[in-house]
Design an enzyme around this catalytic site. Structure first.
Site, mmCIF file in Angstrom:
data_model
loop_
_atom_site.group_PDB
_atom_site.id
_atom_site.type_symbol
_atom_site.label_atom_id
_atom_site.label_comp_id
_atom_site.label_asym_id
_atom_site.label_seq_id
_atom_site.Cartn_x
_atom_site.Cartn_y
_atom_site.Cartn_z
ATOM 1 N N HIS A 44 -23.114 -25.327 -33.437
ATOM 2 C CA HIS A 44 -23.598 -24.263 -33.108
ATOM 3 C C HIS A 44 -22.751 -23.041 -33.702
ATOM 4 O O HIS A 44 -23.139 -22.007 -33.833
ATOM 5 C CB HIS A 44 -23.569 -23.993 -31.388
ATOM 6 C CG HIS A 44 -24.099 -22.830 -30.916
ATOM 7 N ND1 HIS A 44 -25.520 -22.046 -31.186
ATOM 8 C CD2 HIS A 44 -23.790 -21.671 -30.086
ATOM 9 C CE1 HIS A 44 -25.600 -21.180 -30.537
ATOM 10 N NE2 HIS A 44 -24.620 -20.886 -29.766
ATOM 11 N N ASP A 45 -21.365 -23.542 -33.897
ATOM 12 C CA ASP A 45 -20.622 -22.541 -34.344
ATOM 13 C C ASP A 45 -20.957 -21.989 -35.815
ATOM 14 O O ASP A 45 -20.193 -21.049 -36.165
ATOM 15 C CB ASP A 45 -19.165 -23.011 -34.312
ATOM 16 C CG ASP A 45 -18.231 -22.502 -33.108
ATOM 17 O OD1 ASP A 45 -18.907 -21.725 -32.359
ATOM 18 O OD2 ASP A 45 -17.117 -23.162 -33.197
ATOM 19 N N ARG B 93 -14.619 -23.608 -20.534
ATOM 20 C CA ARG B 93 -14.446 -23.567 -21.805
ATOM 21 C C ARG B 93 -14.349 -24.656 -22.778
ATOM 22 O O ARG B 93 -14.674 -24.875 -24.093
ATOM 23 C CB ARG B 93 -13.353 -22.686 -22.175
ATOM 24 C CG ARG B 93 -13.093 -22.135 -23.748
ATOM 25 C CD ARG B 93 -13.819 -21.244 -24.357
ATOM 26 N NE ARG B 93 -13.678 -20.633 -25.360
ATOM 27 C CZ ARG B 93 -14.516 -19.955 -26.049
ATOM 28 N NH1 ARG B 93 -15.691 -19.798 -25.640
ATOM 29 N NH2 ARG B 93 -14.087 -19.358 -27.210
ATOM 30 N N ASP C 276 -26.566 -28.202 -35.249
ATOM 31 C CA ASP C 276 -26.626 -27.405 -33.945
ATOM 32 C C ASP C 276 -27.498 -28.047 -33.011
ATOM 33 O O ASP C 276 -28.662 -28.241 -32.968
ATOM 34 C CB ASP C 276 -27.075 -26.002 -34.096
ATOM 35 C CG ASP C 276 -26.936 -25.238 -33.038
ATOM 36 O OD1 ASP C 276 -26.526 -25.655 -31.639
ATOM 37 O OD2 ASP C 276 -27.028 -23.709 -33.022
ATOM 38 N N SER D 59 -27.239 -17.035 -30.849
ATOM 39 C CA SER D 59 -27.138 -17.625 -29.576
ATOM 40 C C SER D 59 -27.616 -16.393 -28.705
ATOM 41 O O SER D 59 -28.772 -16.142 -28.589
ATOM 42 C CB SER D 59 -25.697 -18.124 -29.446
ATOM 43 O OG SER D 59 -25.426 -18.882 -28.320
#
Lengths: 402, 402
Positions: free
Chosen positions: A380-381, A249, A347, A179
């Protein structure tokens, strides 16, 4: 450097301590200002070779810190969560026992500390030991707040370069990150081409697309619209923009995960029994409750201004604009490092297409590049969760001769 | 009903006036409470046949209103924007000259007012004339605020049913809508199976997935965390949760559009010349500026509590839970209407898969259903933008004998 093996599981980097180093000279910044003093928080894992040729710099993402691997020497009361969607907890890992990329860094792991000396720093603008907007401005004796200069990924890398100088490290065997960490790795390869042997760029991009730009703008606006933000000068006022940070968040979280992953994990399961309670204010669905929990835990450990500055820096990141007059190929022309690009099929925040664009440009330039798109469902994680499948790819890549 | 043709373009529903009707009896709600009085804002286009068998009810989405077609009799100073990404402006169309679905409703259009009598109401809980949280609670003499009951899509449809009773309309030739409007159409087909001949369900679902649930929760939280929300009792206080509403709208906007559409429209184009200005607080990219503009224009025309109630209702909507003990097939077993489902390939908020699930269930039950997935790039907003491609599909469907 600091490793003890007695009660530590096999493969662990051991118990590690975050250290601090003050840079001797002011750091010039892209915006025209310079910053002094600059302190850098860092950790190291493994042993520096006598030739100083086994250094891997690991760069963290938006909400991370220097504690990338091993057990913290000063563990908090909170337990580490490494199961399921624990990526968020590790990503920042403030005070948590286990480093945010522990599955990737240690003896026999992807970044093998039996062979490499792995260095991890908290990035410029951070809130976990490195100088950032919550640090005291020596000119005023108060925290910078929004008087802190607007920084770029290149500025972060400039600080990492100055920091490594102080450690007597001239070259990197590799620079790696996911990232925003991958942006730093790319920036290293472009800015210091003769000092980087290999770059490992995971779930990253040469420039965020407009949807990613938008998510970041929404997150920043949520913070800045919170009256408790007070123009960025909330330190010492007894309040902080926790409500806005919580929203930021939550937005982040949903963009880090894929829709199918959310289906699998939560579906439409209700919080209470099997019926709705007709409430506006309380969570009804498990995913609603999960978001609130993640928001509440994040605001306890992270500084809102650091979020703003870091989000702005990753939005600005644009190799083609900065180095190629708009051409990615021209920007990458100076790269000398071997490059490994890893992307994840699900992602959608940093989609595989961005990695493909980088790989295509490097190939056209005749430069050594390997692109691996891993088919995995966590969005994405994945760069934090899919450690097992990244490990053999990275190990093999790092074993190749430069 | 009210149509004048002198200065109106061909195909227009003409100049229309929003009217109001007060329901004679209290409306029972799913939550167990009942509501009285209930006023309904509505418009009609075309002429009711003597047999009263040519009625189409059009249901609007989250931020819409009764002004679906034609020119408003009381136009505002603001011009209508129907080009490009103008969906947002039409979706709500507060005081705008042109109705939010004008391209679909009128002489010779998809919902052909030469043949059908088209009725459009503002939904229960709305802020554009129909009773909602900003209406005065006769028990207290003050606006309801969050004392307004938590409502469901079934409650909205119950109000529509009671409203049509007052107009002397027993049956619907069709009920149609996109997004939340499509949920209402589905609810009609399930709740009043013997009173609906056809349902046109566009870009909708039988139950929002957890990602959609999450986006809605984030939007609601952004509003409720704004101190100006004041627990929902902000009416008459001189302030309103515009900051939170702005964030909610920004989140909505990005979820209504596809990533490729954003690439096409904005790319990474900067606001000013071709360089960045190193600013945290000001928009740098066109997409950032666009979001702020959309947020600012939305908060001027829409009530935050209506957003909360409507978002909660569409999140609750779950045909399988409400009517099938968890089985969609069982829930749809009572449907008698012919169904047309339209979905859009790039719609990731209400993805085609949901429409496919409905179509599969209806087919298994041996019920007449047509599913059309239109390959179009604009995401969820397609139901407002892709009028030309929906028109022949809908016209043909409505021409078939029941």
């Amino acid at each position: 450097m600091s490793t003890s093996g007695s009660t530590i599981a096999a493969g662990s980097a051991g118990t590690v301590e975050t250290r601090f180093l003050d840079l001797p000279a002011p750091v010039p910044l892209d915006c025209g200002r310079s910053l002094h003093p600059v302190r850098v928080a860092y950790e190291t894992y493994g042993t520096l070779s006598p030739a100083r040729d086994n250094v891997i710099l690991v760069c963290h993402a938006l909400s991370g810190d220097a504690h990338a691997a091993g057990y913290s020497a000063a563990p908090s009361a909170e337990a580490s969560t490494r199961d399921g969607f624990g990526a968020d907890d590790r990503d920042g890992s403030a005070g948590k026992a286990l480093g945010w990329w522990d599955g990737m860094i240690g003896p026999g792991k992807a970044f093998d500390t039996d062979r490499f000396f792995v260095v991890s720093t908290n990035l410029l603008g951070g809130c976990r030991g490195t100088t950032g907007p919550s640090s005291v401005d020596q000119a005023t004796g108060k925290p910078y707040g929004t008087d802190f200069p607007v920084i770029t990924v290149a500025d972060m890398v400039r600080v990492e370069r100055a920091f490594l100088d102080e450690l007597g490290i001239a070259r990197l065997a590799a620079v790696a990150g996911g990232s925003l960490g991958g942006m730093q790795a790319l920036e290293w390869a472009v800015s210091y081409p003769d000092q980087v042997d290999a770059a490992v760029v995971i779930a990253s991009t040469h420039a965020l697309g407009p949807q990613g730009v938008a998510w970041n703008a929404i997150a920043r606006d949520a913070i800045m619209r919170d009256p408790a933000w007070q123009g960025g000068h909330y330190y010492g006022t007894g309040s902080a923009p926790s409500d806005g940070m919580g929203i930021a968040r939550m937005v982040g979280h949903i963009t880090y995960l894929s829709a199918p992953a959310l289906d699998d994990k939560f579906g439409r399961r209700l919080q209470f029994a099997d019926d709705i309670r007709y409430t506006l204010t309380e969570p009804e669905y498990e995913v609603e409750s999960y978001l609130r929990y993640q928001a509440a835990s994040f605001v306890k450990r992270f500084d809102a201004n650091t979020y703003l500055y870091t989000s702005r820096a990753l939005t600005y990141f644009d190799l083609a604009r900065s180095y190629g007059s708009g051409s990615l190929e021209r920007a990458l022309d100076r790269v000398a490092a071997r490059a490994l690009l890893i992307a994840f099929s699900s992602d959608w925040l940093y989609p595989p297409s961005a990695s493909t664009e980088i790989a295509d440009a490097l190939r056209t330039l005749g430069k050594p590049v390997e692109l691996q798109v891993i088919d995995a469902p966590y969005g994405h994680d994945c760069f934090l969760l899919e450690e097992a499948r990244q490990t053999p790819i990275i190990r093999r890549f790092l074993e190749e001769p430069s």
